[in-house]
Design a protein around this motif. Structure first.
Motif, PDB file in Angstrom:
ATOM      1  N   ILE A 267      44.009  39.527  51.868  1.00  0.00           N
ATOM      2  CA  ILE A 267      43.631  38.403  52.737  1.00  0.00           C
ATOM      3  C   ILE A 267      42.412  37.698  52.163  1.00  0.00           C
ATOM      4  N   ILE A 268      42.568  36.429  51.836  1.00  0.00           N
ATOM      5  CA  ILE A 268      41.483  35.702  51.176  1.00  0.00           C
ATOM      6  C   ILE A 268      41.002  34.556  52.078  1.00  0.00           C
ATOM      7  N   PHE A 269      39.776  34.700  52.540  1.00  0.00           N
ATOM      8  CA  PHE A 269      39.188  33.682  53.415  1.00  0.00           C
ATOM      9  C   PHE A 269      38.430  32.652  52.572  1.00  0.00           C
ATOM     10  N   ALA A 270      38.297  31.448  53.137  1.00  0.00           N
ATOM     11  CA  ALA A 270      37.532  30.387  52.460  1.00  0.00           C
ATOM     12  C   ALA A 270      36.081  30.820  52.270  1.00  0.00           C
ATOM     13  N   SER A 271      35.603  31.758  53.119  1.00  0.00           N
ATOM     14  CA  SER A 271      34.209  32.217  53.037  1.00  0.00           C
ATOM     15  C   SER A 271      33.991  33.278  51.953  1.00  0.00           C
ATOM     16  N   ALA A 272      35.011  33.537  51.143  1.00  0.00           N
ATOM     17  CA  ALA A 272      34.875  34.555  50.087  1.00  0.00           C
ATOM     18  C   ALA A 272      34.178  33.984  48.860  1.00  0.00           C
ATOM     19  N   ASP A 273      33.665  34.877  48.032  1.00  0.00           N
ATOM     20  CA  ASP A 273      33.294  34.517  46.654  1.00  0.00           C
ATOM     21  C   ASP A 273      34.636  34.334  45.932  1.00  0.00           C
ATOM     22  N   LEU A 274      35.030  33.069  45.746  1.00  0.00           N
ATOM     23  CA  LEU A 274      36.430  32.817  45.355  1.00  0.00           C
ATOM     24  C   LEU A 274      36.726  33.219  43.918  1.00  0.00           C
ATOM     25  N   GLU A 275      35.723  33.189  43.052  1.00  0.00           N
ATOM     26  CA  GLU A 275      35.965  33.661  41.674  1.00  0.00           C
ATOM     27  C   GLU A 275      36.303  35.154  41.689  1.00  0.00           C
ATOM     28  N   ARG A 276      35.505  35.889  42.489  1.00  0.00           N
ATOM     29  CA  ARG A 276      35.723  37.342  42.596  1.00  0.00           C
ATOM     30  C   ARG A 276      37.067  37.624  43.280  1.00  0.00           C
ATOM     31  N   ALA A 277      37.360  36.852  44.315  1.00  0.00           N
ATOM     32  CA  ALA A 277      38.616  37.048  45.030  1.00  0.00           C
ATOM     33  C   ALA A 277      39.809  36.763  44.107  1.00  0.00           C
ATOM     34  N   LEU A 278      39.646  35.784  43.233  1.00  0.00           N
ATOM     35  CA  LEU A 278      40.729  35.456  42.298  1.00  0.00           C
ATOM     36  C   LEU A 278      40.940  36.617  41.316  1.00  0.00           C
ATOM     37  N   ASP A 279      39.837  37.137  40.773  1.00  0.00           N
ATOM     38  CA  ASP A 279      39.951  38.311  39.894  1.00  0.00           C
ATOM     39  C   ASP A 279      40.629  39.458  40.649  1.00  0.00           C
ATOM     40  N   GLY A 280      40.196  39.645  41.889  1.00  0.00           N
ATOM     41  CA  GLY A 280      40.738  40.748  42.690  1.00  0.00           C
ATOM     42  C   GLY A 280      42.208  40.559  43.007  1.00  0.00           C
ATOM     43  N   ALA A 281      42.600  39.330  43.290  1.00  0.00           N
ATOM     44  CA  ALA A 281      44.009  39.073  43.614  1.00  0.00           C
ATOM     45  C   ALA A 281      44.896  39.320  42.391  1.00  0.00           C
ATOM     46  N   LEU A 282      44.406  38.909  41.214  1.00  0.00           N
ATOM     47  CA  LEU A 282      45.189  39.125  39.979  1.00  0.00           C
ATOM     48  C   LEU A 282      45.302  40.617  39.676  1.00  0.00           C
ATOM     49  N   LEU A 283      44.161  41.328  39.786  1.00  0.00           N
ATOM     50  CA  LEU A 283      44.201  42.780  39.554  1.00  0.00           C
ATOM     51  C   LEU A 283      45.093  43.462  40.593  1.00  0.00           C
ATOM     52  N   GLY A 284      44.981  42.989  41.832  1.00  0.00           N
ATOM     53  CA  GLY A 284      45.710  43.622  42.932  1.00  0.00           C
ATOM     54  C   GLY A 284      47.208  43.611  42.719  1.00  0.00           C
ATOM     55  N   ILE A 285      47.714  42.576  42.113  1.00  0.00           N
ATOM     56  CA  ILE A 285      49.167  42.516  41.975  1.00  0.00           C
ATOM     57  C   ILE A 285      49.646  42.804  40.545  1.00  0.00           C
ATOM     58  N   PHE A 286      48.799  42.593  39.541  1.00  0.00           N
ATOM     59  CA  PHE A 286      49.307  42.742  38.168  1.00  0.00           C
ATOM     60  C   PHE A 286      48.843  44.012  37.449  1.00  0.00           C
ATOM     61  N   SER A 287      47.837  44.737  37.968  1.00  0.00           N
ATOM     62  CA  SER A 287      47.440  45.922  37.210  1.00  0.00           C
ATOM     63  C   SER A 287      48.519  46.998  37.328  1.00  0.00           C
ATOM     64  N   ASN A 288      48.507  47.931  36.409  1.00  0.00           N
ATOM     65  CA  ASN A 288      49.567  48.957  36.305  1.00  0.00           C
ATOM     66  C   ASN A 288      50.949  48.297  36.216  1.00  0.00           C
ATOM     67  N   ASN A 289      50.996  47.153  35.565  1.00  0.00           N
ATOM     68  CA  ASN A 289      52.243  46.372  35.410  1.00  0.00           C
ATOM     69  C   ASN A 289      52.840  45.989  36.767  1.00  0.00           C
ATOM     70  N   GLY A 290      52.003  45.971  37.800  1.00  0.00           N
ATOM     71  CA  GLY A 290      52.495  45.617  39.139  1.00  0.00           C
ATOM     72  C   GLY A 290      53.232  46.745  39.822  1.00  0.00           C
ATOM     73  N   GLN A 291      53.351  47.858  39.139  1.00  0.00           N
ATOM     74  CA  GLN A 291      54.121  48.980  39.679  1.00  0.00           C
ATOM     75  C   GLN A 291      53.175  49.952  40.368  1.00  0.00           C
ATOM     76  N   GLN A 292      52.666  49.557  41.511  1.00  0.00           N
ATOM     77  CA  GLN A 292      51.801  50.487  42.228  1.00  0.00           C
ATOM     78  C   GLN A 292      51.948  50.298  43.727  1.00  0.00           C
ATOM     79  N   CYS A 293      51.921  51.467  44.392  1.00  0.00           N
ATOM     80  CA  CYS A 293      52.108  51.469  45.844  1.00  0.00           C
ATOM     81  C   CYS A 293      51.060  50.621  46.532  1.00  0.00           C
ATOM     82  N   LEU A 294      49.849  50.600  45.973  1.00  0.00           N
ATOM     83  CA  LEU A 294      48.743  49.936  46.639  1.00  0.00           C
ATOM     84  C   LEU A 294      48.582  48.482  46.210  1.00  0.00           C
ATOM     85  N   ALA A 295      49.585  47.923  45.563  1.00  0.00           N
ATOM     86  CA  ALA A 295      49.501  46.528  45.109  1.00  0.00           C
ATOM     87  C   ALA A 295      49.232  45.589  46.282  1.00  0.00           C
TER      88      ALA A 295
END
Ligand code: NAD
Length: 499
Positions: A267-295
């Protein structure tokens, strides 16, 4: 153009199980094992049939009932666990290469994170058990009641293919730390590094304490779970499989932990540090080749920043380096198997049929050869009820949805059968608190992706799991509590029948 990426290492011609330190008797079919980076077959796995499984459970049973392991003091057990930790660290490169050969995960990540975590799991539980204590209650009427936590018995440990050594080692370390013996069954797709790890650990552990069986879930796994000599079942894998296993274990009243699938909201709010949130969103879905339960596979973005955030995400996703898992510059390797790649890519059509739009990726990287390489993929979905917003895809495939208010974000995040993790990005504390209070997920990460604290419970609500893994939760699961009451100065008893 085809690429003949080199193999990370070579595997033995054939691999199989290990029972009381010796090769298991097998008895099942031969199963091919592939390198996802090129599609090449790298070895043959001998499946353990029901008899071999029964032998493995028998070995674990004997080691539990008559062997030294459950009877060792915690200090001695902790010392052995530390040796296990060191053995894994000493063999980190070889284990990482075998894991790479089997999973296609990026070698650097395997060496720096997965194998280190595997070693740390043993070190963590070595420390943890030294703090373990039972309880003592001095009752007012002169009775003393004590509670001791005793090893539960034989643990059946069933692991998935997405992070084999990291996940299996967590189960093995926890089960062994509390004095249990175990039979481990890895995924038939990824037996290689686990087989080597078990071989190494078996040289350190007493005979029969750690046994390994291999094969398909419906054959080897099912025989293991159905064995009435098993006292605990710990499973990580898909939700449907979890349902099967729990009902089979239920027939023997065997307690289970289930670490299952997810469709976690990021969940990404407008009040976030958006650069950090962007890094986090990319890591959240693409790390471990996207093959992770916690994606963080459902990316919910506040409407006012939706277009800009999605645009920036797509731009960055397009620059992610997909390729040879052994290259230091690779960020995403191949998916685990051809069937899995086809399933992941089928969700592009599913998204479009439901009215969604492909934003980026969505295709095989055939230019990288015969391996199962896929471009980082993202779609928008018209609603949270669509299949791409509800089903676990388990690949580098993110689904974007907009929201207007924190209430709506929390409601959308919760509107799924799963509840494993949720990510929240905002620098506005009241917003964070209002949403975290309402999220129904076992683990929340605020302004950070994927920070695991092993002392804390990890696991999910709903279809994401049953019970938890991690410090105290493992202590409770892998022990039986024994309550003993003794009168310190025996008081008279009610004299029944003396009248
Ligand atoms: P899977 O359910 O297909 O298989 C997992 C394991 O169960 C394998 O070893 C398999 O052989 C075995 N198995 C299958 N059927 C069985 C049966 N009837 N009896 C006994 N064993 C059986 O899962 P997978 O495809 O290997 O892994 C991906 C899934 O795991 C995803 O859903 C993912 O979310 C989940 N996962 C969850 C966590 C978590 O901590 N919650 C962590 C990693 C993966």
């Amino acid at each position: 153009m085809t690429h003949g990426f080199a193999l990370p290492t070579t595997a033995p011609d054939r691999i199989g199980g290990l029972v009381a330190g010796k090769a298991s008797s097998g008895g099942g079919v031969d199963l091919p094992v592939f390198y996802p980076g090129t599609g090449a077959q790298v070895t043959v796995l001998t499946e353990d049939g029901p008899e071999a499984v029964a032998e493995a459970v028998g070995a674990a049973r004997r080691a539990f009932d008559a062997g030294p392991w459950p009877r060792l003091g915690t200090e001695a057990r902790a010392a052995v666990l530390r040796t296990c930790q060191q053995v894994i660290l000493d063999n980190a490169d070889a284990l990482a290469r075998l894991e790479c050969l089997n999973t296609g995960l990026v070698l650097r990540e395997l060496r720096d994170r997965h194998v280190r975590r595997a070693a740390y799991n043993f070190g963590f539980f070595a420390d943890f058990i030294l703090q373990q204590a039972g309880a003592r209650y001095d009752q007012a009427d002169g009775y003393l009641t004590t509670v001791s936590l005793e090893p539960a018995g034989v643990a059946a440990l069933i692991a998935p293919w997405n992070a084999p050594v990291a996940l299996a080692s967590m189960k093995v370390a926890a089960a062994l730390a509390f004095g249990n013996t175990c039979v481990l069954k890895p995924s038939e797709q990824t037996p290689l590094a686990i087989a080597r790890m078990v071989e190494l650990l078996s040289e350190v552990l007493p005979e029969g304490v750690l046994n390994l069986v291999n094969g398909r879930g419906t054959v080897t796994g099912a025989a293991l779970v159905a064995d009435s000599r098993v006292d605990r079942v710990s499973f990580t894998g898909g939700t449907e499989t979890g349902r099967h296993i729990m009902s089979a274990a239920g027939r023997n009243l065997t307690p289970c932990t289930m670490e299952l699938g997810g469709k976690s909201a990021n969940i990404i709010f407008a009040s976030a540090d958006l650069e950090r949130a962007l890094d986090g969103a990319l890591l959240g879905i693409f790390s471990n080749n996207g093959q992770q339960c916690l994606a963080g596979s459902r990316i919910l973005v506040e409407r006012s920043i939706f277009d800009d955030f999605v645009g920036a995400f797509v731009e960055r996703a397009g620059r992610i380096v997909v390729g040879d898992p052994m290259s230091d510059t690779t960020e995403i390797g191949p998916l685990a198997s051809q069937a899995h790649m086809e399933r992941v890519l089928s969700y592009v059509g599913i998204a479009e049929a439901d009215g969604g739009t492909l934003l980026t990726g969505g295709a095989r990287r055939a230019d990288l050869g015969e391996g199962y390489y896929v471009s980082p993929t993202a779609v928008t979905a018209p609603s949270n009820d669509t299949r791409v917003a509800q089903e676990e895809i388990f690949g580098p495939f993110g689904t974007f949805l907009p929201f207007y208010t924190a209430d709506e974000a929390a409601a959308m995040a919760n509107a799924t059968e799963f509840g494993l993790v949720a990510y929240v990005w905002s620098d506005h504390l009241p917003t964070v608190m209002s949403v975290t209070d309402r999220l129904r997920a076992g683990v929340l990460w605020v302004n950070t992706p994927m920070m695991r604290e092993l002392r804390a419970p990890f696991g999910g609500y709903g279809a994401s799991g049953v019970w938890r893994e991690g410090g105290r939760a493992c202590a409770d699961f892998y022990t039986e509590a024994k309550t003993t009451t003794i009168p310190k100065t025996p008081p008279p008893l009610r004299p029944l029948g003396r009248a």
